[in-house]
Each structure stands twice: as structure tokens, then as C-alpha cells.
Design a protein around this motif. Sequence first.
Motif, PDB file in Angstrom:
ATOM      1  N   THR A  33      -2.220   0.344  -5.517  1.00 22.41           N
ATOM      2  CA  THR A  33      -3.561   0.207  -4.929  1.00 22.41           C
ATOM      3  C   THR A  33      -3.985  -0.430  -4.655  1.00 22.41           C
ATOM      4  N   GLN A  91       7.371  -1.904  -4.444  1.00 19.84           N
ATOM      5  CA  GLN A  91       6.151  -1.582  -5.981  1.00 19.84           C
ATOM      6  C   GLN A  91       5.302  -1.308  -4.571  1.00 19.84           C
ATOM      7  N   PRO A  92       4.377  -0.127  -4.113  1.00 24.13           N
ATOM      8  CA  PRO A  92       3.635   0.707  -4.218  1.00 24.13           C
ATOM      9  C   PRO A  92       2.101   0.278  -5.515  1.00 24.13           C
ATOM     10  N   ARG A 112       1.234  -1.333   0.076  1.00 24.84           N
ATOM     11  CA  ARG A 112       0.243  -0.002  -0.153  1.00 24.84           C
ATOM     12  C   ARG A 112       0.496   1.670   0.084  1.00 24.84           C
ATOM     13  N   PRO A 113       0.856   1.897  -0.716  1.00 25.10           N
ATOM     14  CA  PRO A 113       1.399   3.523  -0.811  1.00 25.10           C
ATOM     15  C   PRO A 113       1.548   4.060   0.961  1.00 25.10           C
ATOM     16  N   GLY A 114       2.701   5.065   1.097  1.00 27.56           N
ATOM     17  CA  GLY A 114       2.644   5.293   2.660  1.00 27.56           C
ATOM     18  C   GLY A 114       3.474   4.192   3.619  1.00 27.56           C
TER      19      GLY A 114
END
Length: 220
Positions: A169, A166-167, A131-133
Motif C-alpha cells: 500500500t 513486493q506489492p 503499488r499493487p497492479g
Amino acid sequence: MLGILGGTFDPIHFGHLRPALEVMEHLRLDEVRFVPCRIPPHRRTPVASVEHRLAMVERAVHGQPGFVVDRRELDRDGPSYSVDTLESLRAELGNDTPLCLMMGMDAFAGLPSWHRWEEILKLAHIVVAHRPGSPASHDLGDWATEAATRDLNELRARPAGAVWFQPVTQLDISATAIRAMLRRGESPRYLMPSSVLDHIRAQGLYLDASPTQGAATRFA
């Protein structure tokens, strides 16, 4: 460069498909091969049959350029070990094609429990979606830190041996929750492709599935 995404896909849903598309586009993969497993080594037997799970994956990827169904694990007896699949792909494609085994952070953290896991990096790169972040953390030891790269050219320059974070969604969708909705008579529309839901309804799948049976995936 080829991506490999394995799992029971029981059933396949957008939590599998959207991250796979983002990884394919970011890494500029030539294709992503969806590999439904026959016998998951770490989970219970899938609820839907081999034939239905294959049919659902075929419907899910239809029309998306670069998404391909690979049934080699369904045609192989015994547990569906990733290392065997990678060896089979190497025998088919040769030793020069970069292969990217795609998985989620949870699967990556559990990698030491996989069959012959130390050999995987000799056969492919590992692409870890997160997940991004969120921190790209792991407890696998120095080898993972040493193998990690942020240079896309490095993935393309050699056939195997790197770890890439890899970020993506990550959608909060699970096959277990979808099966529970179907048992309750609720609609899982908008959680999966309509073509997959149509197949589930036409075949009466998951109406009597045990709520304790979980779905395995190496990615989403």
C-alpha cells in the motif's frame, strides 16, 4: 531474515512506515532496521539535524515489534552509501544471515547511479516495493531479470543475490509536502505518527525550511 530501510526521514511518515510493515509481515522478517542517513549521496542536505531526524524515527517505530532504529550511518563520516552499510552489517552479523535491502521502484530504477551498486547483490537481497497492479518494470538489464525470484524460500535459503518485487500500500505522502504544510501553518496530522508531529511542534522544526530541499528515501 533482516530488512534494511534507509533514508533521510526528514520527517518520517506513514508513507515509510506502512509499506515497511507490509514487507515485514509478508516476508516474515525478524526485524526491519530503519537507517537514517547522515549525508544523502543524491539529495541536498536534510533540513532537520541528525539529532532531530533520529529522534523522530525513534518515536515513529516505538511500540512496533520488529521495527528497530540503526544509527550506524549517522556515526559514519562522509556520504551514506548503502554498500558501506551492508558491509558493516555483514561484519557484524556474519555471512549467513539473509539481508533484504528495501527500496521503492524509483530507487530501484536509479540503482546504476549508486556507489558500487554492482556489489549490493553480493551483500543482500533487494526487495522492491511497488503499488499493487502496477508493472514491476525496470531498465537495469538482464542481471535484474535473472536475479528476480517469486520463491520466498529462496530468499531464506541464501544470504544475498535475489531481487523480490513486493506489492504494498503506497500512500501518496511526501516529506517535502509535509514540510510545506508546516511552513504554511497547516496540520499534517494523520500523515505521520502523532509522536513525530509532537516532536516537530515542540522543537519548531521546518518552519523556515527551503521548499526546494527534497527528502531522500530508499523505499517509500
